[in-house]
Scaffold this motif. Structure first.
Motif, PDB file in Angstrom:
ATOM      1  N   GLY A   1      88.496  29.201   4.803  1.00 35.60           N
ATOM      2  CA  GLY A   1      87.895  28.503   3.669  1.00 35.60           C
ATOM      3  C   GLY A   1      88.215  29.200   2.359  1.00 35.60           C
ATOM      4  N   ALA A   2      88.112  30.528   2.345  1.00 35.56           N
ATOM      5  CA  ALA A   2      88.399  31.280   1.128  1.00 35.56           C
ATOM      6  C   ALA A   2      89.881  31.175   0.777  1.00 35.56           C
ATOM      7  N   ALA A   3      90.751  31.273   1.779  1.00 38.90           N
ATOM      8  CA  ALA A   3      92.194  31.192   1.535  1.00 38.90           C
ATOM      9  C   ALA A   3      92.550  29.839   0.926  1.00 38.90           C
ATOM     10  N   MET A   4      91.931  28.772   1.456  1.00 39.39           N
ATOM     11  CA  MET A   4      92.175  27.427   0.921  1.00 39.39           C
ATOM     12  C   MET A   4      91.692  27.317  -0.513  1.00 39.39           C
ATOM     13  N   ALA A   5      90.447  27.732  -0.737  1.00 44.62           N
ATOM     14  CA  ALA A   5      89.856  27.561  -2.064  1.00 44.62           C
ATOM     15  C   ALA A   5      90.633  28.362  -3.098  1.00 44.62           C
ATOM     16  N   VAL A   6      90.956  29.616  -2.773  1.00 47.84           N
ATOM     17  CA  VAL A   6      91.625  30.476  -3.748  1.00 47.84           C
ATOM     18  C   VAL A   6      93.033  29.966  -4.049  1.00 47.84           C
ATOM     19  N   SER A   7      93.793  29.569  -3.018  1.00 46.23           N
ATOM     20  CA  SER A   7      95.160  29.141  -3.316  1.00 46.23           C
ATOM     21  C   SER A   7      95.158  27.782  -4.020  1.00 46.23           C
ATOM     22  N   LEU A   8      94.232  26.906  -3.644  1.00 41.44           N
ATOM     23  CA  LEU A   8      94.160  25.597  -4.300  1.00 41.44           C
ATOM     24  C   LEU A   8      93.752  25.750  -5.765  1.00 41.44           C
ATOM     25  N   LEU A   9      92.751  26.598  -6.008  1.00 38.13           N
ATOM     26  CA  LEU A   9      92.276  26.758  -7.390  1.00 38.13           C
ATOM     27  C   LEU A   9      93.273  27.565  -8.232  1.00 38.13           C
ATOM     28  N   SER A  10      93.979  28.518  -7.616  1.00 34.64           N
ATOM     29  CA  SER A  10      94.932  29.323  -8.387  1.00 34.64           C
ATOM     30  C   SER A  10      96.213  28.553  -8.688  1.00 34.64           C
ATOM     31  N   TRP A  11      96.691  27.806  -7.713  1.00 32.53           N
ATOM     32  CA  TRP A  11      98.040  27.231  -7.829  1.00 32.53           C
ATOM     33  C   TRP A  11      98.031  25.727  -8.077  1.00 32.53           C
TER      34      TRP A  11
ATOM     35  N   LYS B   1      86.155  33.139  -8.932  1.00 34.39           N
ATOM     36  CA  LYS B   1      85.499  33.553 -10.178  1.00 34.39           C
ATOM     37  C   LYS B   1      84.665  34.808  -9.975  1.00 34.39           C
ATOM     38  N   ARG B   2      83.959  34.849  -8.838  1.00 39.04           N
ATOM     39  CA  ARG B   2      82.992  35.930  -8.678  1.00 39.04           C
ATOM     40  C   ARG B   2      83.649  37.238  -8.259  1.00 39.04           C
ATOM     41  N   LYS B   3      84.804  37.148  -7.621  1.00 41.48           N
ATOM     42  CA  LYS B   3      85.471  38.378  -7.184  1.00 41.48           C
ATOM     43  C   LYS B   3      86.935  38.371  -7.648  1.00 41.48           C
ATOM     44  N   PRO B   4      87.152  38.536  -8.956  1.00 43.69           N
ATOM     45  CA  PRO B   4      88.527  38.440  -9.479  1.00 43.69           C
ATOM     46  C   PRO B   4      89.417  39.574  -8.981  1.00 43.69           C
ATOM     47  N   ASP B   5      88.830  40.659  -8.503  1.00 40.94           N
ATOM     48  CA  ASP B   5      89.637  41.778  -8.023  1.00 40.94           C
ATOM     49  C   ASP B   5      89.638  41.855  -6.491  1.00 40.94           C
ATOM     50  N   ALA B   6      89.301  40.730  -5.835  1.00 40.70           N
ATOM     51  CA  ALA B   6      89.385  40.702  -4.368  1.00 40.70           C
ATOM     52  C   ALA B   6      90.856  40.680  -3.957  1.00 40.70           C
ATOM     53  N   SER B   7      91.159  41.286  -2.816  1.00 38.33           N
ATOM     54  CA  SER B   7      92.554  41.397  -2.371  1.00 38.33           C
ATOM     55  C   SER B   7      93.212  40.019  -2.270  1.00 38.33           C
ATOM     56  N   LEU B   8      92.475  39.030  -1.754  1.00 37.90           N
ATOM     57  CA  LEU B   8      93.030  37.683  -1.633  1.00 37.90           C
ATOM     58  C   LEU B   8      93.331  37.089  -3.007  1.00 37.90           C
ATOM     59  N   VAL B   9      92.411  37.296  -3.946  1.00 39.59           N
ATOM     60  CA  VAL B   9      92.578  36.716  -5.287  1.00 39.59           C
ATOM     61  C   VAL B   9      93.748  37.381  -6.007  1.00 39.59           C
ATOM     62  N   VAL B  10      93.856  38.706  -5.875  1.00 39.11           N
ATOM     63  CA  VAL B  10      94.960  39.422  -6.516  1.00 39.11           C
ATOM     64  C   VAL B  10      96.294  38.980  -5.912  1.00 39.11           C
ATOM     65  N   ALA B  11      96.324  38.831  -4.590  1.00 40.70           N
ATOM     66  CA  ALA B  11      97.566  38.414  -3.924  1.00 40.70           C
ATOM     67  C   ALA B  11      97.972  37.012  -4.381  1.00 40.70           C
ATOM     68  N   ALA B  12      97.002  36.109  -4.509  1.00 39.51           N
ATOM     69  CA  ALA B  12      97.301  34.746  -4.977  1.00 39.51           C
ATOM     70  C   ALA B  12      97.797  34.772  -6.418  1.00 39.51           C
ATOM     71  N   ARG B  13      97.229  35.700  -7.222  1.00 42.30           N
ATOM     72  CA  ARG B  13      97.645  35.794  -8.621  1.00 42.30           C
ATOM     73  C   ARG B  13      99.099  36.262  -8.716  1.00 42.30           C
TER      74      ARG B  13
ATOM     75  N   ASP C   1      80.791  34.909   1.935  1.00 43.35           N
ATOM     76  CA  ASP C   1      80.933  34.536   0.523  1.00 43.35           C
ATOM     77  C   ASP C   1      81.270  33.049   0.429  1.00 43.35           C
ATOM     78  N   PRO C   2      80.614  32.304  -0.451  1.00 40.47           N
ATOM     79  CA  PRO C   2      80.975  30.886  -0.585  1.00 40.47           C
ATOM     80  C   PRO C   2      82.411  30.778  -1.103  1.00 40.47           C
ATOM     81  N   PRO C   3      83.293  30.106  -0.334  1.00 39.06           N
ATOM     82  CA  PRO C   3      84.721  30.087  -0.683  1.00 39.06           C
ATOM     83  C   PRO C   3      84.976  29.587  -2.104  1.00 39.06           C
ATOM     84  N   ALA C   4      84.261  28.540  -2.525  1.00 45.06           N
ATOM     85  CA  ALA C   4      84.608  27.880  -3.780  1.00 45.06           C
ATOM     86  C   ALA C   4      84.415  28.786  -4.990  1.00 45.06           C
ATOM     87  N   THR C   5      83.513  29.765  -4.880  1.00 44.96           N
ATOM     88  CA  THR C   5      83.225  30.588  -6.045  1.00 44.96           C
ATOM     89  C   THR C   5      83.880  31.965  -5.962  1.00 44.96           C
ATOM     90  N   ALA C   6      84.595  32.229  -4.858  1.00 45.94           N
ATOM     91  CA  ALA C   6      85.179  33.556  -4.648  1.00 45.94           C
ATOM     92  C   ALA C   6      86.128  33.925  -5.788  1.00 45.94           C
TER      93      ALA C   6
END
Lengths: 352, 352
Positions: free
Chosen positions: A110-120, A81-93, A74-79
């Protein structure tokens, strides 16, 4: 930090090569030995039976449902938005909404970086994030940063990495007054590529008045593994090359050792009783054992474990997350970066 | 190349940690097994008795007097002028005056580079020199370049390193159609720092028509030691970090192994018969064993041995020099660089 001083750790349970049951086992081990609350984020259909198999029941583990998974391709930068119910995204939320104090994931970096940077977002004053990897050495753990978050850096980035790495080594790894070195192609001050020379000059000038960390000068790759430095600072490209070169050499030597010690039948009875010792060498050098790498500079605690982490490594990553949360790592970085005067106009590098 | 096809190898006998007698012993071993002529350059007062102790007498070794020595702390750039009678300078002069076909030195690398570059100049068409270090891998020797000659590079420098490294691997190490990889922080084409992305795009574009080497794309540190590549190309800063990280990890593991296998008295009788196998692992990974690193791009053959080379490593370096001279390495590089069309205007890197 939770007001009651009980830490709440959100763990992305769906990442890693070994699957959710392995993550659950690691969290269970960490939870047993701690009064932190663990939020195990992922598919309950998988996680409930995995937890049920582990004795004793830990009341401080709670499953938080999340039904999507971010795959390695999965492209990290779009994870986000595209997977709002992914375990990583929910945990970051959970961290963003202050329902958790730290995030642990062994998903892809890459996904961990993108999600935490974009979320926080980033910590105020920090320009770029860095992954701080704990490496083995003859004298204990050495922190290498950046290991790949920011591949093209300027001297000010490396200066901030030095501050953040130093705080992490002190607070989370318990190394008092850590020695910070700049990775270079020689120890002499005149050595280095253009970036390192400029950074060296900036550090020396900056440290004359105010010293936000203990700078010991340039270090070589050898110094890292001899333990002659506690925090080794470099750009994310060089750090990633160090990390993977180290893994490559270790892997090669273990393979050669296996080949040599299995080459003759008569060796088997001699080698068998030595296996625990050989395994201990392997454990001492295994990066996965060392408990996860924090992504420093983002506005929240994110500990990233190696994809091949076993339950033991997951438990270590959980403990690192707890310590980071207890020590208010983010607050300290924010303060230290704010307190440090902005770098003066860049001096001419010596030896230029 | 000598007209009679007998190679003449000038050896700087006064460098190296182990002293001139060790160098003499290495040259003696090489000379016995070859019909090349060896010019042993240094202080006859030291070298004559050292040679006299070695049997049988080798008629193809001749001592060439040189009474000065370049010390580790002599500034490399001025050594040529300030010490005209230094063994390294005299040996380089023999090559320049076509009295020798190649130079072997285990003096300090900076001095060897400065002296050969200033004495001989560069090969026509080559912009910057590179040190090509032979590294161990699970599948044989891998050439890493540049290991420290040119720390700040542009894409065209790396392109030339790829050509030169490929020729060296093929001619001197005997690797047919060597696989050339670009050291990066990931195998995917979009990975890399700015330099690597630009170089990758340049290589792909350049290789579409005319292919002066077999490019396999980006490689990671791990690929080097797994032997997934024959020639690993990077700037001199990154290459030096790879080299020293590799040495550091190998040294750390050997030390840990020693500690574990000597920790209990009962282990001694088990370990003793295994020592030859453990030594073999050590030998397989020892860079010093692998026979010296050529400085490519200068207009003459210069093989630089590790400072801690023993006589065995010196003999290997001598053999590498012989093979390079026999294969007219310099002529091939000159032709291949001249035949290769100049790089087109640099394309936009993909993933930029």
């Amino acid at each position: 930090m939770s007001s009651t001083n009980i830490m709440r750790i959100a763990v992305d349970a769906m990442g890693g090569d070994k699957g959710p049951a392995e993550v659950a086992q690691g969290v269970h081990a960490a939870a047993r030995a701690s009064n932190s609350r663990y939020l195990l984020v992922g598919d309950p259909v998988v996680l409930e039976p995995a937890l049920a198999r582990l004795a004793p029941v830990c009341a401080n583990i709670e499953i938080v449902p999340a039904l999507q998974v971010i795959e390695m391709d999965d492209p990290p930068a779009t994870a986000l938005k595209r997977k709002p119910d992914a375990s990583l995204v929910v945990a970051a939320r959970l961290v963003k909404e202050r329902k958790a104090d730290a995030l642990v994931t062994i998903a892809n970096t890459g996904a961990a970086m993108a999600v935490s940077l974009l979320s926080w977002g980033r910590i105020k004053g920090v320009d770029r994030p860095a992954i701080a990897v704990p490496l083995p050495s003859l004298k204990g753990t050495v922190v290498l940063l950046d290991a790949g978050a920011t591949v093209d850096c300027d001297p000010n980035n490396l200066y901030e990495f030095a501050i953040m790495g130093s705080i992490y080594a002190e607070q989370v790894l318990g190394i008092p007054n850590p020695r910070v070195g700049l990775v270079s192609n020689g120890e002499e001050e005149i050595k280095g590529n253009a970036l390192v020379k400029r950074t060296h000059a900036l550090l020396l000038q900056n440290l004359q008045g105010h010293a936000p960390f203990h700078f010991i000068g340039n270090v070589e790759g050898r110094d890292i593994f001899r333990g002659n430095v506690d925090v080794a600072v470099c750009d994310g490209f060089v750090g990633n090359v160090v990390l993977k070169t180290g893994e490559g050499v270790a892997e090669m030597m273990l393979q050669m050792l296996r080949e040599e010690l299995n080459s003759k039948m008569w060796m088997k009875p001699l080698v068998a009783p030595l296996r625990p010792s050989l395994r201990r060498v392997r454990t001492r050098i295994d990066y996965a054992e060392r408990g996860g790498a924090p992504l420093l500079g983002v506005n929240g605690i994110c500990i990233i474990g190696h994809g091949r982490s076993d339950h033991y490594a997951v438990a270590n990553a959980c403990r690192a997350a707890e310590r980071a949360a207890q020590h208010t790592l983010i607050e300290t970085i924010r303060q230290r970066i704010c307190d440090t005067p902005p770098p003066p106009p860049e001096p001419e590098p010596r030896g230029a």
